[in-house]
Design an enzyme around this catalytic site. Structure first.
Site, short mmCIF file in Angstrom:
data_model
loop_
_atom_site.label_atom_id
_atom_site.label_comp_id
_atom_site.label_asym_id
_atom_site.label_seq_id
_atom_site.Cartn_x
_atom_site.Cartn_y
_atom_site.Cartn_z
N ASN A 64 0.83 -1.20 0.00
CA ASN A 64 0.00 0.00 0.00
C ASN A 64 0.87 1.25 0.00
O ASN A 64 1.95 1.27 0.59
CB ASN A 64 -0.97 0.00 1.18
CG ASN A 64 -0.33 0.45 2.46
OD1 ASN A 64 -0.22 1.66 2.72
ND2 ASN A 64 0.11 -0.48 3.29
N ALA A 65 0.38 2.24 -0.70
CA ALA A 65 1.02 3.55 -0.73
C ALA A 65 -0.08 4.60 -0.73
O ALA A 65 -0.24 5.38 -1.67
CB ALA A 65 1.92 3.71 -1.97
N ASN A 124 4.18 8.23 14.30
CA ASN A 124 4.54 7.48 13.10
C ASN A 124 5.79 8.10 12.47
O ASN A 124 5.70 9.07 11.73
CB ASN A 124 3.36 7.51 12.11
CG ASN A 124 3.66 6.76 10.83
OD1 ASN A 124 4.74 6.20 10.65
ND2 ASN A 124 2.70 6.76 9.93
N CYS A 127 7.45 8.49 8.21
CA CYS A 127 7.12 9.51 7.21
C CYS A 127 8.38 10.11 6.60
O CYS A 127 9.42 10.21 7.25
CB CYS A 127 6.30 10.63 7.85
SG CYS A 127 4.86 10.05 8.74
N ASN A 189 6.44 -1.10 11.59
CA ASN A 189 5.69 -0.58 10.47
C ASN A 189 5.95 -1.47 9.26
O ASN A 189 6.63 -2.49 9.37
CB ASN A 189 6.09 0.89 10.20
CG ASN A 189 4.94 1.71 9.65
OD1 ASN A 189 4.16 1.22 8.84
ND2 ASN A 189 4.83 2.95 10.06
N GLY A 214 1.07 -7.91 5.97
CA GLY A 214 0.52 -9.25 5.80
C GLY A 214 1.31 -10.28 6.57
O GLY A 214 2.22 -9.96 7.33
N GLY A 240 2.33 -6.46 12.93
CA GLY A 240 2.96 -7.02 11.75
C GLY A 240 2.55 -8.47 11.54
O GLY A 240 3.05 -9.36 12.21
N GLY A 241 1.61 -8.70 10.65
CA GLY A 241 1.23 -10.05 10.29
C GLY A 241 0.45 -10.81 11.33
O GLY A 241 0.48 -12.05 11.35
#
Length: 308
Positions: A64-65, A124, A127, A189, A214, A240-241
């Protein structure tokens, strides 16, 4: 169980971005059943995000972006957080903060912390850092320590620094955040990835690269959580997953204090509450009487000794 500023009924919450600001998710499940709600990463001004397509399914998970698409902090303060306060007054809220400069981070953090129903800030730091050539804030320990210290001095609520895995040694970044005064970490992340359409020979995402999420991330996140736990006693939110109650327990064994569910919600909006419902039976299967006892045992076995 507890995180800085929050008492949790259970350790499960959605990852930032997957629940937006709660309104849509509330149509799918009972938000009160969550350990906490992490809202979408928010910037100073409205961001429209990247050009479409912004997501793509790959053999390893989702790329994703989205580009931090969000309505800006003023709309969040005037509309999104009041809605949550009215409809879910006892639900712990984690406010996710993003920015393109240190000053923007500090400004957004101050405003987010002013909301009465935000108990904890998640910063976050994946960035792009405009002042440092576009590299993510979270890849430079000097910048991480400075940014953490500035935010910590500017707000009166705890801060969890969200660590990027796109570094050579995540423990160096975690140590920098701890020196800067972080109250804990969210990790990890997404990993930067790239995938092509074989017919067009073009990237699947308009942005080119994107963040991979995922199941493939799970063992990487578990490894990094254990590495950081071996050097720090600060609270960790593992992400994460995570697709199952078993995944949650593995993260707690590695050293996490709580977990977030991300990609699992894309095809299953009720993933968080499904996992919460599954936890008792899976705990019984593995002879785990208490999640807090499991967390405490990991701290005793793995974390460095408490300072006198």
């Amino acid at each position: 169980m507890k995180l800085p500023g929050i008492t949790l009924n259970n350790p499960v919450m959605p990852a930032s971005g997957t629940a937006a600001y709660g309104q849509e998710l509330a149509q799918q499940l009972d938000l009160e059943a969550l350990g906490a709600l992490v809202i979408k990463s928010t910037t100073a001004e409205t961001k429209v995000g990247n050009a479409w397509p912004t997501t793509a399914h790959t053999t390893g998970g989702w790329l994703n972006a989205v580009g931090l698409k969000n309505p800006g902090i003023e709309v969040v303060l005037e509309e999104k957080l009041p809605w949550l306060a009215t409809h879910y007054p006892t639900l712990p809220i984690v406010g996710s903060v993003a920015g393109a400069t240190e000053d923007e981070y500090v400004t957004v953090a101050q405003k987010m912390a002013s909301a009465a129903n935000v108990a904890l800030l998640e910063i976050n730091i994946s960035c792009p850092n405009v002042a440092h050539g576009g590299l993510a804030f979270g890849t430079d320990p000097v910048v991480v320590e400075q940014l953490t210290r500035r935010i910590k001095a500017a707000v009166d609520k705890p801060i969890m620094m969200k660590l990027t895995p796109n570094v050579t040694d995540i423990t160096v970044i975690a140590a920098a955040a701890e020196r800067g005064g972080a109250d804990g970490f969210t990790m990890i992340n997404t990993l930067t990835g790239l995938s092509f359409d074989l017919a067009t020979r073009q990237p699947l995402l308009a942005n080119g690269t994107g963040g991979l999420s995922g199941a493939a991330l799970h063992p990487i996140a578990v490894r990094m959580i254990r590495q950081v736990r071996q050097q720090s006693r600060l609270p960790i939110i593992g992400v994460g997953g995570n697709f199952s109650a078993e995944d949650v327990l593995e993260m707690l064994i590695a050293g996490a204090n709580a977990v977030q569910i991300g990609a699992a919600t894309y095809g299953q909006p009720t993933a968080c509450t499904d996992i919460i419902a599954d936890l008792p039976a899976v705990m019984e299967k593995y002879g785990i009487d208490s999640l807090q006892a499991l967390i405490n045992q990991t701290l005793a076995d793995v974390a460095p000794a408490e300072k006198a």
